[in-house]
Design a protein around this motif. Structure first.
Motif, PDB file in Angstrom:
ATOM      1  N   GLY A 203      22.417  -0.034 -34.698  1.00  0.00           N
ATOM      2  CA  GLY A 203      23.236   0.608 -35.734  1.00  0.00           C
ATOM      3  C   GLY A 203      23.949  -0.410 -36.608  1.00  0.00           C
ATOM      4  O   GLY A 203      24.266  -0.147 -37.760  1.00  0.00           O
TER       5      GLY A 203
ATOM      6  N   PHE B 293      25.481  -4.586 -30.057  1.00  0.00           N
ATOM      7  CA  PHE B 293      26.021  -4.645 -28.691  1.00  0.00           C
ATOM      8  C   PHE B 293      24.876  -4.402 -27.690  1.00  0.00           C
ATOM      9  O   PHE B 293      24.046  -3.516 -27.906  1.00  0.00           O
ATOM     10  CB  PHE B 293      27.105  -3.567 -28.526  1.00  0.00           C
ATOM     11  CG  PHE B 293      27.950  -3.744 -27.301  1.00  0.00           C
ATOM     12  CD1 PHE B 293      29.039  -4.607 -27.313  1.00  0.00           C
ATOM     13  CD2 PHE B 293      27.661  -3.050 -26.136  1.00  0.00           C
ATOM     14  CE1 PHE B 293      29.831  -4.773 -26.183  1.00  0.00           C
ATOM     15  CE2 PHE B 293      28.443  -3.209 -24.991  1.00  0.00           C
ATOM     16  CZ  PHE B 293      29.531  -4.067 -25.013  1.00  0.00           C
TER      17      PHE B 293
ATOM     18  N   LYS C 179      26.073  -1.472 -22.328  1.00  0.00           N
ATOM     19  CA  LYS C 179      26.819  -0.262 -22.715  1.00  0.00           C
ATOM     20  C   LYS C 179      26.523   0.874 -21.731  1.00  0.00           C
ATOM     21  O   LYS C 179      27.429   1.563 -21.277  1.00  0.00           O
ATOM     22  CB  LYS C 179      26.426   0.161 -24.133  1.00  0.00           C
ATOM     23  CG  LYS C 179      27.391   1.186 -24.737  1.00  0.00           C
ATOM     24  CD  LYS C 179      26.827   1.842 -25.972  1.00  0.00           C
ATOM     25  CE  LYS C 179      27.059   1.085 -27.227  1.00  0.00           C
ATOM     26  NZ  LYS C 179      26.827   1.883 -28.455  1.00  0.00           N
TER      27      LYS C 179
ATOM     28  N   PHE D  50      28.320   0.592 -18.492  1.00  0.00           N
ATOM     29  CA  PHE D  50      29.766   0.840 -18.530  1.00  0.00           C
ATOM     30  C   PHE D  50      30.098   2.315 -18.322  1.00  0.00           C
ATOM     31  O   PHE D  50      31.260   2.661 -18.146  1.00  0.00           O
ATOM     32  CB  PHE D  50      30.348   0.448 -19.899  1.00  0.00           C
ATOM     33  CG  PHE D  50      30.510  -1.041 -20.103  1.00  0.00           C
ATOM     34  CD1 PHE D  50      30.658  -1.898 -19.022  1.00  0.00           C
ATOM     35  CD2 PHE D  50      30.528  -1.587 -21.384  1.00  0.00           C
ATOM     36  CE1 PHE D  50      30.814  -3.266 -19.223  1.00  0.00           C
ATOM     37  CE2 PHE D  50      30.684  -2.947 -21.584  1.00  0.00           C
ATOM     38  CZ  PHE D  50      30.823  -3.784 -20.507  1.00  0.00           C
TER      39      PHE D  50
ATOM     40  N   SER E 112      24.728   6.098 -42.933  1.00  0.00           N
ATOM     41  CA  SER E 112      25.367   6.202 -44.251  1.00  0.00           C
ATOM     42  C   SER E 112      25.665   4.868 -44.888  1.00  0.00           C
ATOM     43  O   SER E 112      26.236   4.812 -45.977  1.00  0.00           O
ATOM     44  CB  SER E 112      26.686   6.957 -44.125  1.00  0.00           C
ATOM     45  OG  SER E 112      26.552   8.098 -43.332  1.00  0.00           O
ATOM     46  N   GLU E 113      25.363   3.792 -44.178  1.00  0.00           N
ATOM     47  CA  GLU E 113      25.679   2.470 -44.703  1.00  0.00           C
ATOM     48  C   GLU E 113      24.867   2.228 -45.971  1.00  0.00           C
ATOM     49  O   GLU E 113      23.634   2.311 -45.936  1.00  0.00           O
ATOM     50  CB  GLU E 113      25.306   1.435 -43.633  1.00  0.00           C
ATOM     51  CG  GLU E 113      25.580   0.009 -43.999  1.00  0.00           C
ATOM     52  CD  GLU E 113      27.012  -0.403 -43.736  1.00  0.00           C
ATOM     53  OE1 GLU E 113      27.908   0.468 -43.799  1.00  0.00           O
ATOM     54  OE2 GLU E 113      27.230  -1.588 -43.504  1.00  0.00           O
TER      55      GLU E 113
ATOM     56  N   TYR F   5      31.181   9.280 -44.621  1.00  0.00           N
ATOM     57  CA  TYR F   5      30.706   7.995 -44.080  1.00  0.00           C
ATOM     58  C   TYR F   5      31.418   7.674 -42.767  1.00  0.00           C
ATOM     59  O   TYR F   5      30.807   7.172 -41.827  1.00  0.00           O
ATOM     60  CB  TYR F   5      30.982   6.922 -45.131  1.00  0.00           C
ATOM     61  CG  TYR F   5      30.781   5.488 -44.722  1.00  0.00           C
ATOM     62  CD1 TYR F   5      29.493   4.965 -44.561  1.00  0.00           C
ATOM     63  CD2 TYR F   5      31.858   4.626 -44.533  1.00  0.00           C
ATOM     64  CE1 TYR F   5      29.302   3.629 -44.227  1.00  0.00           C
ATOM     65  CE2 TYR F   5      31.679   3.292 -44.200  1.00  0.00           C
ATOM     66  CZ  TYR F   5      30.402   2.803 -44.042  1.00  0.00           C
ATOM     67  OH  TYR F   5      30.222   1.480 -43.716  1.00  0.00           O
TER      68      TYR F   5
ATOM     69  N   GLU G 192      31.733   5.734 -34.198  1.00  0.00           N
ATOM     70  CA  GLU G 192      31.424   6.557 -33.025  1.00  0.00           C
ATOM     71  C   GLU G 192      32.541   7.509 -32.594  1.00  0.00           C
ATOM     72  O   GLU G 192      32.258   8.641 -32.180  1.00  0.00           O
ATOM     73  CB  GLU G 192      30.973   5.688 -31.846  1.00  0.00           C
ATOM     74  CG  GLU G 192      31.997   4.648 -31.420  1.00  0.00           C
ATOM     75  CD  GLU G 192      31.528   3.826 -30.227  1.00  0.00           C
ATOM     76  OE1 GLU G 192      30.412   4.038 -29.735  1.00  0.00           O
ATOM     77  OE2 GLU G 192      32.313   2.968 -29.778  1.00  0.00           O
TER      78      GLU G 192
ATOM     79  N   PRO H 189      36.419  -0.212 -37.824  1.00  0.00           N
ATOM     80  CA  PRO H 189      35.844  -1.321 -38.618  1.00  0.00           C
ATOM     81  C   PRO H 189      35.680  -1.030 -40.104  1.00  0.00           C
ATOM     82  O   PRO H 189      35.253  -1.918 -40.836  1.00  0.00           O
ATOM     83  CB  PRO H 189      34.464  -1.538 -37.986  1.00  0.00           C
ATOM     84  CG  PRO H 189      34.370  -0.672 -36.808  1.00  0.00           C
ATOM     85  CD  PRO H 189      35.447   0.341 -36.867  1.00  0.00           C
TER      86      PRO H 189
HETATM   87  P1  NAD Z   1      31.837  -2.270 -31.977  1.00  0.00           P
HETATM   88  O1  NAD Z   1      31.493  -3.717 -31.872  1.00  0.00           O
HETATM   89  O2  NAD Z   1      33.268  -1.884 -31.912  1.00  0.00           O
HETATM   90  O3  NAD Z   1      31.127  -1.497 -30.774  1.00  0.00           O
HETATM   91  C1  NAD Z   1      29.796  -1.564 -30.477  1.00  0.00           C
HETATM   92  C2  NAD Z   1      29.505  -0.608 -29.364  1.00  0.00           C
HETATM   93  O4  NAD Z   1      29.791  -1.191 -28.107  1.00  0.00           O
HETATM   94  C3  NAD Z   1      30.275   0.700 -29.389  1.00  0.00           C
HETATM   95  O5  NAD Z   1      29.437   1.758 -28.976  1.00  0.00           O
HETATM   96  C4  NAD Z   1      31.392   0.484 -28.378  1.00  0.00           C
HETATM   97  O6  NAD Z   1      31.840   1.683 -27.783  1.00  0.00           O
HETATM   98  C5  NAD Z   1      30.697  -0.379 -27.363  1.00  0.00           C
HETATM   99  N1  NAD Z   1      31.625  -1.270 -26.647  1.00  0.00           N
HETATM  100  C6  NAD Z   1      32.168  -2.418 -27.119  1.00  0.00           C
HETATM  101  N2  NAD Z   1      32.981  -2.957 -26.193  1.00  0.00           N
HETATM  102  C7  NAD Z   1      32.960  -2.116 -25.124  1.00  0.00           C
HETATM  103  C8  NAD Z   1      33.598  -2.128 -23.842  1.00  0.00           C
HETATM  104  N3  NAD Z   1      34.418  -3.101 -23.481  1.00  0.00           N
HETATM  105  N4  NAD Z   1      33.355  -1.091 -23.010  1.00  0.00           N
HETATM  106  C9  NAD Z   1      32.517  -0.096 -23.359  1.00  0.00           C
HETATM  107  N5  NAD Z   1      31.874  -0.044 -24.556  1.00  0.00           N
HETATM  108  C10 NAD Z   1      32.097  -1.044 -25.416  1.00  0.00           C
HETATM  109  O7  NAD Z   1      31.180  -1.751 -33.313  1.00  0.00           O
HETATM  110  P2  NAD Z   1      30.945  -0.296 -33.906  1.00  0.00           P
HETATM  111  O8  NAD Z   1      32.212   0.251 -34.435  1.00  0.00           O
HETATM  112  O9  NAD Z   1      30.193   0.554 -32.943  1.00  0.00           O
HETATM  113  O10 NAD Z   1      29.962  -0.630 -35.114  1.00  0.00           O
HETATM  114  C11 NAD Z   1      30.333  -1.428 -36.217  1.00  0.00           C
HETATM  115  C12 NAD Z   1      29.078  -1.764 -36.995  1.00  0.00           C
HETATM  116  O11 NAD Z   1      28.504  -0.584 -37.493  1.00  0.00           O
HETATM  117  C13 NAD Z   1      29.303  -2.646 -38.205  1.00  0.00           C
HETATM  118  O12 NAD Z   1      29.023  -3.960 -37.838  1.00  0.00           O
HETATM  119  C14 NAD Z   1      28.310  -2.128 -39.238  1.00  0.00           C
HETATM  120  O13 NAD Z   1      27.262  -3.054 -39.418  1.00  0.00           O
HETATM  121  C15 NAD Z   1      27.735  -0.904 -38.607  1.00  0.00           C
HETATM  122  N6  NAD Z   1      27.655   0.254 -39.500  1.00  0.00           N
HETATM  123  C16 NAD Z   1      26.467   0.903 -39.557  1.00  0.00           C
HETATM  124  C17 NAD Z   1      26.302   2.029 -40.343  1.00  0.00           C
HETATM  125  C18 NAD Z   1      24.964   2.714 -40.418  1.00  0.00           C
HETATM  126  O14 NAD Z   1      24.801   3.617 -41.248  1.00  0.00           O
HETATM  127  N7  NAD Z   1      23.999   2.335 -39.590  1.00  0.00           N
HETATM  128  C19 NAD Z   1      27.400   2.502 -41.070  1.00  0.00           C
HETATM  129  C20 NAD Z   1      28.602   1.822 -40.996  1.00  0.00           C
HETATM  130  C21 NAD Z   1      28.738   0.696 -40.204  1.00  0.00           C
END
Ligand code: NAD
Ligand code: SF4
Length: 442
Positions: A55, A59, A64, A67, A85-86, A169, A174, A402
């Motif tokens: 996504g 990660f 994940k 966990f 939606s990015e 968006y 999540e 973020p």
């Molecule tokens: P994040 O790094 O906060 O988390 C990544 C994932 O890992 C999440 O599911 C989170 O729950 C899990 N995670 C992280 N640490 C954890 C822990 N200690 N215990 C359990 N689970 C843990 O990032 P995010 O908010 O999921 O994603 C941000 C990214 O999304 C941005 O870098 C951007 O590139 C992307 N993004 C994508 C779109 C799209 O349309 N695909 C849109 C907006 C943003």
């Protein structure tokens, strides 16, 4: 030709439908997972594969999954994030439209591994025609005994539901997605607790991207050890890239993560070079949330090494001289593109999409938009460039989710690499105004 794992069968006529998908090897991974591997065996293969979240965050998927909390008597959920939606990102749309059973099979295997009996696909509202495709695939799979009660006689039950978003968006974040799925306004929650501990209806929940869950199918088919042979280092397997902008062949490409950025842009197998024989100016390699790179830092790292289409290589140099693979939304700009205008377009987007919960994001995105607008339209001052820099610094790291960072990073990168263009607008107000005459603004 690069090898494919996800879209290798996407060109087969009728692959959208169960019979064709099945007769081309579909659901063999599900059979192997449910009858031979069991939940722990699936988790082992996913861990071995090194699969990282597709996504954007990258990660590790196996981590994940491991966990997920398992309190007695509490249901667990798998949520598929299809709220793509990015800006610049349209790979999941392609996958769901062309080969929906790959996703359904991935959801079945992943839900089984997690011990989830309900799985939700949360799909962005603008993808208005895709829920029907998914619902048809779900009905076909159920009809053939791959969903419902006692799947393959194993005693395992699973239902998959499709939930449409309403076009925000932020609901791709999540926890906002979870709030929306619960019927509330999509405001992000503070993490921790992470959804793996307290997610949907406060129950343990894994949220994974469409492509991540689809990738579980080839991983189970070929095994994690084979999967890591596609790609290099910590960038294992293949990645879908949606390429757009000033290139000859925009579209969705599946790449092995071992090719160079130069090959991806200029070879006929992928983007086919820059349109109209223009020069490459810059590129945002991972969707609008990641820093823009000027051509020199895009093709080679600051150390002079070839920049590769991998998580590590694109991030090499940090934000000073690098960027991120992100969601794989690859936006290419030629020499005619104005970086200030481009940055303003994104700033407008983030301001519009901010949920408004935290002041640095709510106020800062609007402020950046106004300052950028002034500069772009020839009404800016030199001090505005430093003001912009200060605003983005104060947003970064100071927000609940973020989106704040995503709004700040593109502004920072644009000033870092293209300060001269900002200055040109300030020094040439008449030219700036003339250039924008008649163009709609905010
Ligand atoms: P994040 O790094 O906060 O988390 C990544 C994932 O890992 C999440 O599911 C989170 O729950 C899990 N995670 C992280 N640490 C954890 C822990 N200690 N215990 C359990 N689970 C843990 O990032 P995010 O908010 O999921 O994603 C941000 C990214 O999304 C941005 O870098 C951007 O590139 C992307 N993004 C994508 C779109 C799209 O349309 N695909 C849109 C907006 C943003
Ligand atoms: Fe909402 Fe922005 Fe705060 Fe995210 S960073 S919670 S979008 S105000």
């Amino acid at each position: 030709m690069g090898r494919k794992l996800l879209l290798d069968k996407a060109h087969i006529e009728g692959i959208r439908y169960y019979d064709t998908y099945r007769s081309n090897g579909g659901y063999t991974a599900a059979e192997k997972a449910l009858k031979t591997l069991g939940p722990d065996g699936v988790l082992d293969e996913v861990k071995k594969s090194g699969l990282r979240g597709r996504g954007g965050a990258g990660f590790p998927t196996g981590m994940k999954w491991s966990f997920i909390a398992k309190p007695e008597g509490v249901p667990r959920y798998l949520v598929c994030n299809a709220d793509e939606s990015e800006p610049g990102t349209f790979k999941d749309r392609y996958l769901m439209e062309h080969i929906p059973h790959l996703l359904i099979e991935g959801l079945l295997i992943s839900s089984f591994a997690l011990g989830a009996n309900s799985c939700y696909i949360y799909i962005r509202g603008e993808y208005a025609w895709i829920p029907e495709i998914l619902e048809q695939a779900i009905a076909e799979a159920k009809n053939k005994g791959w969903l419902g009660k006692n799947i393959l006689g194993t005693g395992y039950d699973l239902e998959i539901y499709v939930q449409r978003g309403a076009g925000a968006y932020i609901c791709g974040e999540e926890t906002a997605l979870i709030e929306s799925l619960e019927g509330k306004r999509g405001n992000p929650r503070i993490k921790p607790p992470f959804p793996a501990v307290k997610g949907l209806w406060q129950c343990p929940t894994v949220v994974n991207n469409v492509e991540t869950l689809a990738a579980v199918v080839p991983i189970i088919n070929i095994g994690g050890d084979e999967y890591i042979k596609f790609g290099t280092g910590k960038s294992t397997g293949t990645k879908l890239i949606s390429a757009c902008g000033n290139i000859n062949k925009p579209g969705v490409y599946e790449i092995e993560m071992n090719i160079s950025v130069e090959e991806f842009i200029f070879s006929d197998e992928y983007c086919g070079g820059i349109k109209n024989n223009k020069r490459l100016k810059a590129c945002i390699p991972g969707g609008s949330s990641v820093p823009v790179l000027p051509a020199n830092l895009l093709l080679k790292t600051a150390k002079g090494e070839t920049r590769m289409m991998t998580y590590e290589s694109l991030a090499d140099g940090g934000f000073a001289t690098g960027s991120m693979l992100g969601s794989g939304g690859f936006i290419v700009m030629d020499e005619d593109q104005c970086i200030v205008r481009n940055t303003l377009t994104f700033a407008r987007f983030y301001h519009h999409e901010s949920c408004g919960q935290c002041s640095p994001c709510r106020e800062g995105t609007g402020w950046m938009k106004k300052v950028l607008h002034n500069i772009e339209y020839g009404k800016g001052k030199m001090s505005d460039i430093d003001l912009l820099w200060d605003i983005q610094r104060k947003i970064e790291g100071n927000t609940i989710c973020p989106l704040g960072d995503a709004a700040a990073w593109p502004v920072a990168a644009a000033i870092r690499h293209f300060r001269d263009e900002f200055e040109w607008h300030v020094l040439n107000p008449d030219e700036s105004q003339k250039r924008n005459y008649g163009i709609a603004h905010y």
